[in-house]
Structure formats: C-alpha cells, structure tokens
Motif scaffolding. Structure first.
Motif, PDB file in Angstrom:
ATOM      1  N   MET A  73      -5.734   5.967  12.065  1.00 51.52           N
ATOM      2  CA  MET A  73      -6.520   7.169  12.366  1.00 51.52           C
ATOM      3  C   MET A  73      -7.401   7.574  11.186  1.00 51.52           C
ATOM      4  SD  MET A  73      -5.422  10.788  14.033  1.00 51.52           S
ATOM      5  CE  MET A  73      -5.151  10.040  15.625  1.00 51.52           C
ATOM      6  N   ARG A  74      -6.854   7.581   9.993  1.00 47.78           N
ATOM      7  CA  ARG A  74      -7.629   8.114   8.869  1.00 47.78           C
ATOM      8  C   ARG A  74      -8.721   7.131   8.440  1.00 47.78           C
ATOM      9  NH1 ARG A  74      -2.223  10.359   6.760  1.00 47.78           N
ATOM     10  NH2 ARG A  74      -2.168  12.443   7.680  1.00 47.78           N
ATOM     11  N   LEU A  75      -8.461   5.837   8.478  1.00 50.91           N
ATOM     12  CA  LEU A  75      -9.513   4.880   8.103  1.00 50.91           C
ATOM     13  C   LEU A  75     -10.601   4.840   9.176  1.00 50.91           C
ATOM     14  CD1 LEU A  75      -7.540   4.185   5.841  1.00 50.91           C
ATOM     15  CD2 LEU A  75      -8.024   1.775   6.215  1.00 50.91           C
ATOM     16  N   ALA A  81      -2.695  12.762  -3.581  1.00 50.11           N
ATOM     17  CA  ALA A  81      -2.719  11.338  -3.922  1.00 50.11           C
ATOM     18  C   ALA A  81      -2.523  10.564  -2.621  1.00 50.11           C
ATOM     19  CB  ALA A  81      -1.600  11.016  -4.904  1.00 50.11           C
ATOM     20  N   SER A  82      -3.604  10.063  -2.051  1.00 52.42           N
ATOM     21  CA  SER A  82      -3.505   9.374  -0.762  1.00 52.42           C
ATOM     22  C   SER A  82      -4.532   8.257  -0.667  1.00 52.42           C
ATOM     23  CB  SER A  82      -3.741  10.375   0.374  1.00 52.42           C
ATOM     24  OG  SER A  82      -4.068   9.685   1.565  1.00 52.42           O
ATOM     25  N   ALA A  83      -4.014   7.040  -0.501  1.00 52.41           N
ATOM     26  CA  ALA A  83      -4.911   5.889  -0.340  1.00 52.41           C
ATOM     27  C   ALA A  83      -5.638   5.958   0.997  1.00 52.41           C
ATOM     28  CB  ALA A  83      -4.111   4.595  -0.437  1.00 52.41           C
ATOM     29  N   LEU A  95       5.275   4.413  -4.856  1.00 52.50           N
ATOM     30  CA  LEU A  95       6.612   4.125  -4.319  1.00 52.50           C
ATOM     31  C   LEU A  95       6.847   4.866  -3.016  1.00 52.50           C
ATOM     32  CD1 LEU A  95       9.240   4.788  -7.131  1.00 52.50           C
ATOM     33  CD2 LEU A  95       9.017   2.683  -5.847  1.00 52.50           C
ATOM     34  N   VAL A  96       5.779   5.504  -2.511  1.00 56.52           N
ATOM     35  CA  VAL A  96       5.990   6.546  -1.504  1.00 56.52           C
ATOM     36  C   VAL A  96       6.723   6.016  -0.269  1.00 56.52           C
ATOM     37  CG1 VAL A  96       3.678   6.346  -0.458  1.00 56.52           C
ATOM     38  CG2 VAL A  96       4.886   8.538  -0.425  1.00 56.52           C
ATOM     39  N   ASP A  97       6.424   4.788   0.147  1.00 54.16           N
ATOM     40  CA  ASP A  97       7.070   4.260   1.353  1.00 54.16           C
ATOM     41  C   ASP A  97       8.481   3.741   1.077  1.00 54.16           C
ATOM     42  OD1 ASP A  97       4.854   4.909   2.843  1.00 54.16           O
ATOM     43  OD2 ASP A  97       3.921   2.943   2.619  1.00 54.16           O
ATOM     44  N   ALA A 101       6.681  15.800  -2.073  1.00 56.10           N
ATOM     45  CA  ALA A 101       6.524  16.652  -0.885  1.00 56.10           C
ATOM     46  C   ALA A 101       5.745  15.935   0.221  1.00 56.10           C
ATOM     47  CB  ALA A 101       5.830  17.952  -1.267  1.00 56.10           C
ATOM     48  N   GLU A 102       4.912  14.949  -0.139  1.00 60.26           N
ATOM     49  CA  GLU A 102       4.164  14.184   0.881  1.00 60.26           C
ATOM     50  C   GLU A 102       5.099  13.534   1.912  1.00 60.26           C
ATOM     51  OE1 GLU A 102       0.734  13.031   1.772  1.00 60.26           O
ATOM     52  OE2 GLU A 102       0.616  15.079   1.071  1.00 60.26           O
ATOM     53  N   LEU A 103       6.337  13.284   1.508  1.00 65.92           N
ATOM     54  CA  LEU A 103       7.295  12.677   2.446  1.00 65.92           C
ATOM     55  C   LEU A 103       7.501  13.543   3.680  1.00 65.92           C
ATOM     56  CD1 LEU A 103      10.214  11.308   0.237  1.00 65.92           C
ATOM     57  CD2 LEU A 103       8.415  10.035   1.393  1.00 65.92           C
ATOM     58  N   VAL A 155       5.249  14.904   5.446  1.00 72.00           N
ATOM     59  CA  VAL A 155       4.202  14.740   6.462  1.00 72.00           C
ATOM     60  C   VAL A 155       3.971  13.267   6.800  1.00 72.00           C
ATOM     61  CG1 VAL A 155       3.067  16.953   6.074  1.00 72.00           C
ATOM     62  CG2 VAL A 155       2.379  14.990   4.684  1.00 72.00           C
ATOM     63  N   LYS A 156       5.020  12.474   6.672  1.00 69.56           N
ATOM     64  CA  LYS A 156       4.942  11.067   7.103  1.00 69.56           C
ATOM     65  C   LYS A 156       5.284  10.989   8.596  1.00 69.56           C
ATOM     66  CE  LYS A 156       3.733   9.353   3.167  1.00 69.56           C
ATOM     67  NZ  LYS A 156       2.391   8.786   3.013  1.00 69.56           N
ATOM     68  N   GLU A 157       5.684   9.813   9.095  1.00 73.26           N
ATOM     69  CA  GLU A 157       5.932   9.620  10.524  1.00 73.26           C
ATOM     70  C   GLU A 157       6.952  10.636  11.042  1.00 73.26           C
ATOM     71  OE1 GLU A 157       5.080   7.497   8.306  1.00 73.26           O
ATOM     72  OE2 GLU A 157       4.512   5.537   9.105  1.00 73.26           O
TER      73      GLU A 157
HETATM   74  C1  S3P Z   1      -1.090   3.813   3.307  1.00 73.01           C
HETATM   75  C2  S3P Z   1      -1.043   4.865   2.414  1.00 73.01           C
HETATM   76  C3  S3P Z   1       0.130   5.752   2.282  1.00 73.01           C
HETATM   77  C4  S3P Z   1       1.369   5.119   2.896  1.00 73.01           C
HETATM   78  C5  S3P Z   1       1.106   4.537   4.251  1.00 73.01           C
HETATM   79  C6  S3P Z   1       0.035   3.465   4.176  1.00 73.01           C
HETATM   80  C7  S3P Z   1      -2.318   3.008   3.361  1.00 73.01           C
HETATM   81  O1  S3P Z   1      -0.146   6.968   2.953  1.00 73.01           O
HETATM   82  O2  S3P Z   1       2.413   6.072   2.984  1.00 73.01           O
HETATM   83  O3  S3P Z   1       2.294   3.951   4.774  1.00 73.01           O
HETATM   84  O4  S3P Z   1      -2.286   1.902   3.958  1.00 73.01           O
HETATM   85  O5  S3P Z   1      -3.331   3.445   2.819  1.00 73.01           O
HETATM   86  P1  S3P Z   1      -0.960   8.171   2.256  1.00 73.01           P
HETATM   87  O6  S3P Z   1      -2.366   7.762   2.046  1.00 73.01           O
HETATM   88  O7  S3P Z   1      -0.855   9.326   3.221  1.00 73.01           O
HETATM   89  O8  S3P Z   1      -0.238   8.434   0.956  1.00 73.01           O
END
Ligand code: S3P
Length: 432
Positions: free
Chosen positions: A94-96, A162-164, A315-317, A339-341, A343-345
């Motif tokens: 969704m975000r990409l 911090a979010s890729a 290390l987030v995942d 805290a980002e954990l 708002v994960k799945e």
């Molecule tokens: C991802 C970035 C991380 C990670 C997710 C995959 C990615 O999320 O938790 O499983 O492929 O860019 P965030 O960008 O929300 O930290």
C-alpha cells in the motif's frame, strides 16, 4: 496448529525470497522499460498482492516457477484500474504503490484487509499531498482514493518516523516529480530501495547531514529493465536462528540469506548474546549482499541486554522473536523505543505480552516495548492475532516450552510472509 517441546534442530534449510526486496523488484520492474526477470521471488501472500495490483494497472506479469517475468510500462505508463487495488495484509504494497499512483494522471483506490484498514496512512498521505496529489479517506485509513498528478511537485521531506516504507514511497513519487525530491532520514532504515533503484539505472544521491542522511532522486530519471536474484529472507531466518541458539544441541545451515547491513542487526544482536554464528560464501548480487549461515546451539553468559535506540529500526521485524529469546536468557531481555510495533499487522507489543503471559512467562509491558525475564514456558493456547510474525514466534515458543502442547490459533497467517513455515520446521526439528 499444535506444537510440542523439541530438543534440537539439525540440518540445512532453504527459505523463501526476501519479502521487502521482492516487492521492490516487482514495482521497479513495472516502472522500467523492457522486460525484467526476478528469480527466487518471495512466495509470500504479501508479494502476491503486489503482483495482483500491478496487473490491475496494466502490467504484464508471468510466473515461471520461482521466477517472475515483468514487462515494464515505464514510470508513468500505468493504466487506470477498473476496480480497487487490494493490498491484502501488506503495508509495503500500500505505501509503495501510494507513491507510484500519486504520480499517475488518473484516480485509483487502494484497499486491504481488516488489519491493513486499521494501519496509519497519514504518514504517506501528508507528504504526497504536499507534492500535489490528493487523497480521500476516512481518518487517514484505507480505503484510500488517490487522485494522481503528473508531474508531482518536488519537495524535501524529513521523515517523522523511521520507516523504509515512507522513504520508499517518497522516492518513488520523486521519480515522477518536476525536480529533485529528497527525504532526510534521521535514523537509518533498510536501504533496499536505494540499492535496487541504482540496479535499475537510477541515480540516487546520498549526503550525510548533521541530522541524518539526505537521499534524493530526480524526476528526469528513467528505469531500465534489469534481472534480479532475490536473497532468502533474513527475517524468516530469524525464527530458526533463535530456535537453534536456544536448543543446545542444534546445528543448522541456511544458504543464500540476505545480509544487507540495514537488516542484519539480528545476527549481530544474537552474536552479542553469545551465539556461535558463522557466515561464509559472502557475495553481492544486484547490489544486495548475501551469505550462507551456520549456527550451533547454546550461548555463553550474557549481561543485561537492553535493545533500544537506533538499532530498533534495523531489527523491527525481529522483535517478536527476540521476546521469545528473552525467556531463555539468564538475565532476560528488554526492548525499548519500539512503539512502531503497535502499528504493525497487529499491536505486536500487546500480542507478545498476552501470549507470553498465557505461556507462564515473566513479562512486563511498556508503551514502547517490553521486558521479558527468564521463564519456564508452558504449553498453552495462544493467538496469532492474524499476524504472521506472531504465529511464527509462538511456534518457536511452543518448541522451547519445558512442558505441554501449544496450540496456535490463526496459524495460517504464516502464509503472509512464509508459506511452508511449518513444513520447513518439521524437517529440522528433533524431538528425542
Ligand atoms: C518494510 C519496512 C518496515 C517493516 C516491514 C517491511 C519495507 O516497515 O516492518 O515489514 O519493506 O520497507 P516500516 O517502514 O513501517 O518501518
């Protein structure tokens, strides 16, 4: 799914292709001109969602066993989709795609499953709106209607989290902008986008500033088709590494695992806890490093591990499985700044704490993390809360229990990143 305590894991396993790298390879190949072949494409349901969405915007995708062939349409050559684009459980999709669709001259709708419809999307809506795209949504949650604009306005944007995914979204939007679009990331996050954009022929500029790294692309860049070999997913390997480490007689080899420094913090962290992990056959393919891993069971003494600060983003995942490891460490384990954990799945802090308590663990919950003390785990009925990484972490917990069977409700969610997880586990687990 029922799990009983195990004694060791032994053997050699191969793991599915990396999920983060597979999403990017598919999306960038679609934005390129020419045909790209992606080998060892992730079997994950999340990456299948990305392929399905790409087909809906006019991209020809052909599956050839573990490889995928993609006929690129060019970075602004997508067609208006007739139906909403269903990203399933996948935040990365969704975000990409939000970044790609914001730069197309048409309207589209991004939606997803119940979990994805609860996750925050303001973090991509706000900067894409600043670039001139418009969005309609309720409370910044999916479904999102994206009213694209081409070209977008080039901007410089400081990442608020911090979010890729946000970084990647902005760089993809930047490829359809009227100048140089830059993101400033205060804390390094996974850099697969930067590495792979270069592989597809895009100049990605990076400058170190006092407050972080500035990363930019220009709207004049073109992507050219390229072949990609996807390394095995280190985040999937993490479950096996923790299991091997915790069961003293284990001896496990995993080939071709991605070893990108922005993802490999799990290996460093386990080594710091006394793990005997050897890497060999180190090499780089399509700008991504990979290596073979050999791990022996058992660990030395460790001090009082607290995991916090900048390393959390790398290390987030792996934090859910590190919580399970905490129950096996003499001095337990504490995680903060995470805290980002929430708002994960699913809310991974709440899920880990709830399930560990059900298994008799000594655990404390914080807003931004948890502390787990050394505990004798007892088999119990636990819940995946629909989250793949919670399901796999608690499969490991069930194997590490000192007594009793563990039942995992919603175990099928492993398919989101690792279909076949339980079969691979079955192949290497030794019970007696
Ligand atoms: C991802 C970035 C991380 C990670 C997710 C995959 C990615 O999320 O938790 O499983 O492929 O860019 P965030 O960008 O929300 O930290």
């Amino acid at each position: 799914m029922l799990i009983r305590p195990a004694r060791a894991i032994k053997g050699e396993i191969s793991l599915p292709g990396d999920k983060s790298i597979s999403h990017r390879a598919a999306i960038f190949a679609a934005m390129a001109t020419g045909e790209s072949r992606i080998e060892n494409f992730a079997t994950s349901a999340d990456c299948a969602s990305t392929l399905k969405c790409l087909r809906q915007v006019g991209v020809e995708v052909r599956q050839e066993g573990p490889a995928v062939r993609i006929q690129g349409v060019g970075k602004s050559g997508f067609v208006e989709p007739a139906e909403p684009l269903d990203c399933g459980n996948s935040g990365t999709t969704m975000r990409l795609l939000a970044g790609v669709l914001a730069g197309q001259s048409f309207e589209s709708v991004l939606t997803g499953d119940d979990s994805l419809q609860k996750r925050p999307m303001g973090r991509v809506i706000d900067p894409l709106t600043a670039m001139g795209a418009s969005f309609e949504s309720e409370n910044n949650r999916a479904p999102l209607r994206v009213l694209g604009r081409n070209p977008l306005r080039a901007i410089e944007y400081q990442l608020p989290v911090a979010s890729a995914q946000i970084k990647s979204c902005m760089l993809l939007a930047g490829l359809n902008s009227d100048g140089e679009t830059a993101v400033i990331e205060p804390v390094p996050t996974r850099d697969h986008t930067e590495r792979m954009l270069r592989w597809f022929g895009v100049d990605v500029l990076e400058t170190n500033l006092a407050g972080g790294k500035r990363i930019s692309v220009t709207g004049t860049a073109q992507l050219t088709a390229a072949d990609v070999v996807v390394p095995s997913d280190i985040s999937s390997a993490a479950f096996f590494l923790v299991l091997a480490l915790s069961l003293a007689n284990s001896d496990l080899r995993i080939r071709n695992v991605g070893s990108n420094p922005t993802r490999a913090a799990i290996v460093e962290t386990l080594r710091n806890l006394g793990a005997d992990i050897r890497t060999s056959n180190e090499r780089e393919l399509n700008n991504e490093p990979m290596a073979d891993i050999h791990i022996l069971g058992g660990m030395g003494q460790n001090s009082n591990p607290v995991i916090k600060g900048k390393v959390i983003a790398n290390l987030v995942d792996e934090l859910p499985i590190l919580a399970i490891l905490g129950t096996q460490l003499q001095n337990g384990l504490e995680v903060r700044d995470a805290a980002e954990l929430r708002v994960k799945e699913t809310d991974r802090i709440a899920a880990v704490v709830e399930n560990l308590r059900r298994m008799n663990a000594d655990v404390e919950e914080f807003d931004d993390g948890f502390r787990v003390g050394k505990s004798d785990l007892k088999g119990a009925r636990v819940d995946s809360f629909g989250d793949h990484r919670i399901a796999m972490a608690f499969a490991v917990a069930g194997l590490l229990a000192t007594e009793g069977e563990t039942e995992i409700v919603g175990a099928e969610s492993v398919d989101v990143s690792f279909p076949g997880f339980f079969e691979v586990l079955h192949d290497v687990v030794v019970y007696e």
